[in-house]
Motif scaffolding. Structure first.
Motif, PDB file in Angstrom:
ATOM      1  N   PRO A 481      74.007  -5.311 -52.805  1.00  0.00           N
ATOM      2  CA  PRO A 481      73.004  -4.693 -51.584  1.00  0.00           C
ATOM      3  C   PRO A 481      72.897  -5.337 -50.367  1.00  0.00           C
ATOM      4  N   THR A 482      72.845  -5.448 -49.327  1.00  0.00           N
ATOM      5  CA  THR A 482      72.966  -6.027 -48.063  1.00  0.00           C
ATOM      6  C   THR A 482      71.451  -6.858 -47.803  1.00  0.00           C
ATOM      7  N   ARG A 483      71.140  -6.303 -46.932  1.00  0.00           N
ATOM      8  CA  ARG A 483      70.258  -7.362 -45.750  1.00  0.00           C
ATOM      9  C   ARG A 483      69.103  -5.593 -46.847  1.00  0.00           C
ATOM     10  N   ASN A 484      67.538  -6.599 -46.964  1.00  0.00           N
ATOM     11  CA  ASN A 484      66.509  -5.601 -47.320  1.00  0.00           C
ATOM     12  C   ASN A 484      65.891  -5.426 -47.040  1.00  0.00           C
ATOM     13  N   ASN A 485      65.801  -5.725 -45.213  1.00  0.00           N
ATOM     14  CA  ASN A 485      64.516  -4.894 -44.097  1.00  0.00           C
ATOM     15  C   ASN A 485      65.543  -4.518 -42.869  1.00  0.00           C
ATOM     16  N   GLY A 486      64.669  -3.062 -42.405  1.00  0.00           N
ATOM     17  CA  GLY A 486      65.534  -2.821 -41.499  1.00  0.00           C
ATOM     18  C   GLY A 486      65.338  -3.281 -40.159  1.00  0.00           C
ATOM     19  N   VAL A 487      65.487  -2.342 -38.992  1.00  0.00           N
ATOM     20  CA  VAL A 487      65.036  -3.351 -37.709  1.00  0.00           C
ATOM     21  C   VAL A 487      64.963  -2.605 -37.097  1.00  0.00           C
ATOM     22  N   LEU A 488      64.049  -3.181 -35.836  1.00  0.00           N
ATOM     23  CA  LEU A 488      63.376  -1.813 -35.000  1.00  0.00           C
ATOM     24  C   LEU A 488      64.171  -1.955 -33.771  1.00  0.00           C
ATOM     25  N   VAL A 489      64.799  -0.869 -33.028  1.00  0.00           N
ATOM     26  CA  VAL A 489      65.296  -1.021 -31.892  1.00  0.00           C
ATOM     27  C   VAL A 489      65.392  -0.378 -31.134  1.00  0.00           C
ATOM     28  N   ALA A 490      65.364  -0.551 -29.851  1.00  0.00           N
ATOM     29  CA  ALA A 490      64.709  -0.041 -29.000  1.00  0.00           C
ATOM     30  C   ALA A 490      65.104   1.126 -28.231  1.00  0.00           C
ATOM     31  N   MET A 491      64.112   2.100 -27.794  1.00  0.00           N
ATOM     32  CA  MET A 491      64.694   3.458 -27.404  1.00  0.00           C
ATOM     33  C   MET A 491      64.790   3.771 -26.177  1.00  0.00           C
ATOM     34  N   GLU A 492      64.803   2.420 -25.767  1.00  0.00           N
ATOM     35  CA  GLU A 492      64.976   2.668 -24.177  1.00  0.00           C
ATOM     36  C   GLU A 492      64.859   1.722 -23.873  1.00  0.00           C
ATOM     37  N   GLY A 493      66.119   1.423 -22.416  1.00  0.00           N
ATOM     38  CA  GLY A 493      66.030   0.425 -22.078  1.00  0.00           C
ATOM     39  C   GLY A 493      65.389  -0.443 -20.278  1.00  0.00           C
ATOM     40  N   GLY A 494      64.909  -1.580 -19.851  1.00  0.00           N
ATOM     41  CA  GLY A 494      63.671  -1.456 -19.334  1.00  0.00           C
ATOM     42  C   GLY A 494      63.291  -3.093 -19.887  1.00  0.00           C
ATOM     43  N   ILE A 495      62.617  -3.922 -18.410  1.00  0.00           N
ATOM     44  CA  ILE A 495      62.484  -5.265 -18.636  1.00  0.00           C
ATOM     45  C   ILE A 495      61.275  -5.608 -19.667  1.00  0.00           C
ATOM     46  N   SER A 496      61.329  -6.011 -20.953  1.00  0.00           N
ATOM     47  CA  SER A 496      60.297  -5.749 -22.379  1.00  0.00           C
ATOM     48  C   SER A 496      58.736  -6.257 -22.027  1.00  0.00           C
ATOM     49  N   THR A 497      57.593  -5.343 -22.312  1.00  0.00           N
ATOM     50  CA  THR A 497      56.440  -6.595 -21.480  1.00  0.00           C
ATOM     51  C   THR A 497      55.620  -6.631 -23.048  1.00  0.00           C
ATOM     52  N   ALA A 498      54.763  -8.016 -22.469  1.00  0.00           N
ATOM     53  CA  ALA A 498      53.695  -8.302 -23.277  1.00  0.00           C
ATOM     54  C   ALA A 498      52.610  -7.677 -24.241  1.00  0.00           C
ATOM     55  N   TYR A 499      52.100  -6.625 -23.217  1.00  0.00           N
ATOM     56  CA  TYR A 499      51.282  -5.436 -23.823  1.00  0.00           C
ATOM     57  C   TYR A 499      52.248  -4.745 -25.014  1.00  0.00           C
ATOM     58  N   SER A 500      53.263  -3.814 -24.735  1.00  0.00           N
ATOM     59  CA  SER A 500      54.741  -3.340 -25.928  1.00  0.00           C
ATOM     60  C   SER A 500      54.022  -4.221 -26.653  1.00  0.00           C
ATOM     61  N   LEU A 501      54.702  -5.767 -26.572  1.00  0.00           N
ATOM     62  CA  LEU A 501      56.027  -6.467 -27.577  1.00  0.00           C
ATOM     63  C   LEU A 501      54.345  -7.006 -28.899  1.00  0.00           C
ATOM     64  N   ASP A 502      53.107  -6.468 -27.903  1.00  0.00           N
ATOM     65  CA  ASP A 502      51.680  -6.795 -28.972  1.00  0.00           C
ATOM     66  C   ASP A 502      51.386  -6.126 -29.842  1.00  0.00           C
ATOM     67  N   THR A 503      51.990  -4.544 -29.527  1.00  0.00           N
ATOM     68  CA  THR A 503      51.520  -4.018 -30.891  1.00  0.00           C
ATOM     69  C   THR A 503      52.952  -3.776 -31.636  1.00  0.00           C
ATOM     70  N   ILE A 504      53.888  -3.891 -30.976  1.00  0.00           N
ATOM     71  CA  ILE A 504      54.875  -4.120 -31.984  1.00  0.00           C
ATOM     72  C   ILE A 504      55.257  -5.056 -33.193  1.00  0.00           C
ATOM     73  N   GLN A 505      54.900  -6.283 -32.783  1.00  0.00           N
ATOM     74  CA  GLN A 505      54.767  -7.164 -33.487  1.00  0.00           C
ATOM     75  C   GLN A 505      54.222  -7.509 -34.670  1.00  0.00           C
ATOM     76  N   GLU A 506      53.263  -6.420 -34.287  1.00  0.00           N
ATOM     77  CA  GLU A 506      52.554  -6.176 -36.329  1.00  0.00           C
ATOM     78  C   GLU A 506      53.245  -5.153 -37.356  1.00  0.00           C
ATOM     79  N   ARG A 507      54.751  -4.636 -36.488  1.00  0.00           N
ATOM     80  CA  ARG A 507      55.614  -3.839 -37.545  1.00  0.00           C
ATOM     81  C   ARG A 507      56.579  -5.090 -38.431  1.00  0.00           C
ATOM     82  N   GLY A 508      56.766  -6.154 -37.312  1.00  0.00           N
ATOM     83  CA  GLY A 508      57.660  -7.154 -38.440  1.00  0.00           C
ATOM     84  C   GLY A 508      57.968  -7.779 -37.192  1.00  0.00           C
ATOM     85  N   ARG A 509      58.920  -8.965 -37.169  1.00  0.00           N
ATOM     86  CA  ARG A 509      58.916 -10.100 -36.181  1.00  0.00           C
ATOM     87  C   ARG A 509      60.142  -9.466 -35.615  1.00  0.00           C
TER      88      ARG A 509
END
Length: 605
Positions: A481-509
């Motif tokens: 088996p390779t990696r244990n964990n999946g990844v978080l993949v961006a579903m659209e392009g743009g500039i990342s925002t702190a507001y959005s990353l704040d909720t995403i970081q609850e899902r992983g690193r």
């Protein structure tokens, strides 16, 4: 010829061989007292990467004079991934200085390089270095070295090796541990006394075996090697015998020897000298240069086969061309082909897809160094996960490469590491308990090693040490088996925002910070669960004239995880790439669009 000595310096990574070469060059009076080189350290590490990583990557030539003797010296890499550099050097020399740390003793790579030297009949001198360490145990280490010689089937003559105790950093060496010494004089004397001069050839005509290559913009290819017999001078007409037996005639346009690290032009050279010869534009390592077409080529040492393959592709991502200058398939291909001209253990092949190249090498570190050099030159490329090279026996059995693995771990982490090794289908061969650490020796499929270093560093908080050597091809061990964990993949392009990353970081690193440019299909973090999750890191906070409950609350983001190139290559899954540009490292899916990715995975099923 009696006044020539040709030696190589061999050791495990970080046992002090490059520092030892510094002292030999300085104390032999190679540099003037007011010369800048005289105060430098690790003079032989001429590449930026060698200085940064503290390892030798390329074998290099130097020379010094001591009394009436001319000593040619070759600094070899200590890492098994660069073993191709070590193997070919053995044809140029008559003796080796085996440098061993006075506390660590012989390690895995010591065994690898010493084995190559003994097979070629080189006369060894053992230098037990770093005897100024507080925990030095030189007598115990000498016993370990003797056991290693026995294990490698050394001849009686090789077993009767002289021993020198040294501190390369402080610049002194001595024959016995209780002697008083402030210089390297005992080591110089040992080299002259115990290393034989080049053997006299029984033929008089000119022959030379190419063991190393260099390149000059003015003179073209420089073929380095040792003159086995005869003489050669500038202007002579000589013949190069190709690997496939073809003969090519050319004139010698220039000859080079070494004084210190400087190349010096020679008018002529004779038997026993190590020289660089110009005149052949397509000279290759392992070929013979001689005087006439009728001669028989000299035998060349076989090089261990590559065990890892990876794809290097042109960058076709949305951000391609922003940071690098060299982007086209032609430029990438020319650079890779140029690498194979001086590096015998790398193979480059074209694939069915335009702009995709298949690279075969000894290990992922070797390819990571090549990619790191390319990004510094201004290239932008995509690199895939390392895959092992399988073979089939005549009866159809699938074989895969195995490695001997040596791991040094603190006692409290032993259970975690053994569990990780079992998961990676390793067989434990031996375990030795020291006071605070345990040394584990195992045989592991090369596939199982991919990503193991990351696990080791994490589990032992950086205290674990590992080294590995290619052992053999053996039966396929089944699914690892390779990696244990999946990844978080961006579903659209743009500039990342702190507001959005704040909720995403609850899902992983997270791998990214706010205000970074993102594109669809880019990997922005690691999921806490085993499957991949599409996320939107660019969502902005909607502004309304109603006061929301979140007003006045600060956003607290964990610092993003930034991985090195080697860690990134180990981390990615088979359907992912590392995008490498001069300024950035990004992880991304091979297929960027979510729907196309879904269709591709259904086809595979």
């Amino acid at each position: 010829m009696d006044h020539i000595r040709n030696i190589a310096i061999i050791a495990h990574v970080d046992h002090g061989k490059t520092t030892l070469v510094d002292q030999l060059l300085k104390q032999a009076g190679t540099f003037r007292a007011n010369e800048a080189k005289a105060s430098e350290i690790r003079i032989m590490d001429s590449m930026d990467l060698e200085r940064e990583k503290g390892i030798t990557i390329r074998a290099k030539n130097a020379a010094f004079r001591w009394h009436d003797y001319h000593v040619n010296i070759v600094d070899t890499p200590g890492h098994a991934d660069f073993g191709g550099e070590v193997e070919r050097i053995m044809k140029m020399i008559d003796g080796v200085l085996l440098v061993v740390d006075a506390h660590d003793g012989p390690q895995a790579q010591t065994k690898f390089v010493l084995k190559k030297a003994l097979e070629n009949g080189a006369k060894p001198i053992v230098v037990i270095n770093k005897i100024d360490r507080e925990n030095a145990r030189p007598h115990k280490v000498l016993d370990f070295v003797f056991d290693l010689f026995m294990e490698l089937n050394a001849t009686d003559e090789q077993l009767d090796f002289p021993v020198i105790y040294a501190s390369a950093r402080d610049g002194y060496a001595m024959r016995e541990i209780h002697d008083k010494s402030e210089t390297m004089e005992p080591l110089f004397e040992a080299i002259i006394k115990h290393i034989p001069p080049p053997a006299k050839s029984d033929v008089s005509y000119f022959q030379m075996l190419i063991s190393n290559l260099d390149y000059s913009d003015y003179l073209g290819r420089i073929a380095y090697g040792r003159i086995i017999s005869g003489r050669v001078k500038v202007g002579d007409s000589v013949v190069r015998i190709n690997k496939d037996g073809r003969r090519e005639r050319a004139a010698v346009t220039a000859l080079f020897g070494h004084v210190g690290l400087q190349k010096v032009e020679l008018k002529n050279a004779s038997e026993g000298d190590i020289v660089g010869l110009c005149g052949f534009e397509s000279a290759y390592i392992g070929e013979t240069i001689t005087d006439t077409e009728e001669r028989v080529p000299l035998p060349f040492v076989d090089i261990d086969p590559p065990t890892i393959s990876m794809k290097i592709c042109i960058n076709d991502g949305p951000l391609a061309g922003r940071e690098g200058k060299l982007l086209t398939a032609r430029q990438v291909r020319e650079r890779l082909i140029r690498e194979t001209l001086t590096n015998v253990s790398i193979e480059v092949n074209d694939t069915d897809t335009a702009g995709h190249f298949d690279i075969k090498a000894r290990g992922e570190m070797q390819i990571a160094i090549l990619v790191e050099q390319m990004r510094r030159e201004g290239f932008e490329v995509l690199v895939s996960r390392p895959e092992v090279i399988y073979r089939r026996e005549d009866d159809g059995t699938l074989l895969e490469p195995y490695e001997s693995l040596y791991v040094d771990v603190p006692n409290e982490n032993l259970g975690d590491i053994l569990q990780s090794l079992a998961w990676r289908k390793a067989d434990i061969i031996n375990m030795e308990h020291q006071t605070t650490t345990v040394t584990v020796q195992a045989t592991i499929p090369t596939r199982g090693l991919i990503g193991f270093e990351t696990d080791l560093v994490n589990a032992t908080k950086g205290h674990g040490i590992m080294s590995h050597l290619f052992k053999e091809y053996g039966p396929h061990k089944g699914e690892i088996p390779t990696r244990n964990n999946g990844v978080l993949v961006a579903m659209e392009g743009g500039i990342s925002t702190a507001y959005s990353l704040d909720t995403i970081q609850e899902r992983g690193r997270l791998f990214i910070a706010p205000q970074e440019e993102i594109y669809e299909g880019m990997i922005i973090g690691e999921n806490a669960r085993p499957d991949d999750m599409p996320v939107n890191p660019c969502r902005a906070k909607k502004l309304t004239n109603m006061r929301s409950q979140g007003d006045g609350k600060g956003i607290s983001l964990a610092p993003p995880l930034k991985m090195t190139l080697e860690r990134s290559l180990e981390y990615i899954a088979p359907d992912e790439y590392v995008e490498v540009t001069p300024k950035s490292l990004r992880l991304r899916k091979k297929v960027l669009e979510a729907n196309a990715r879904k269709r591709a995975s259904q086809k595979v099923m």
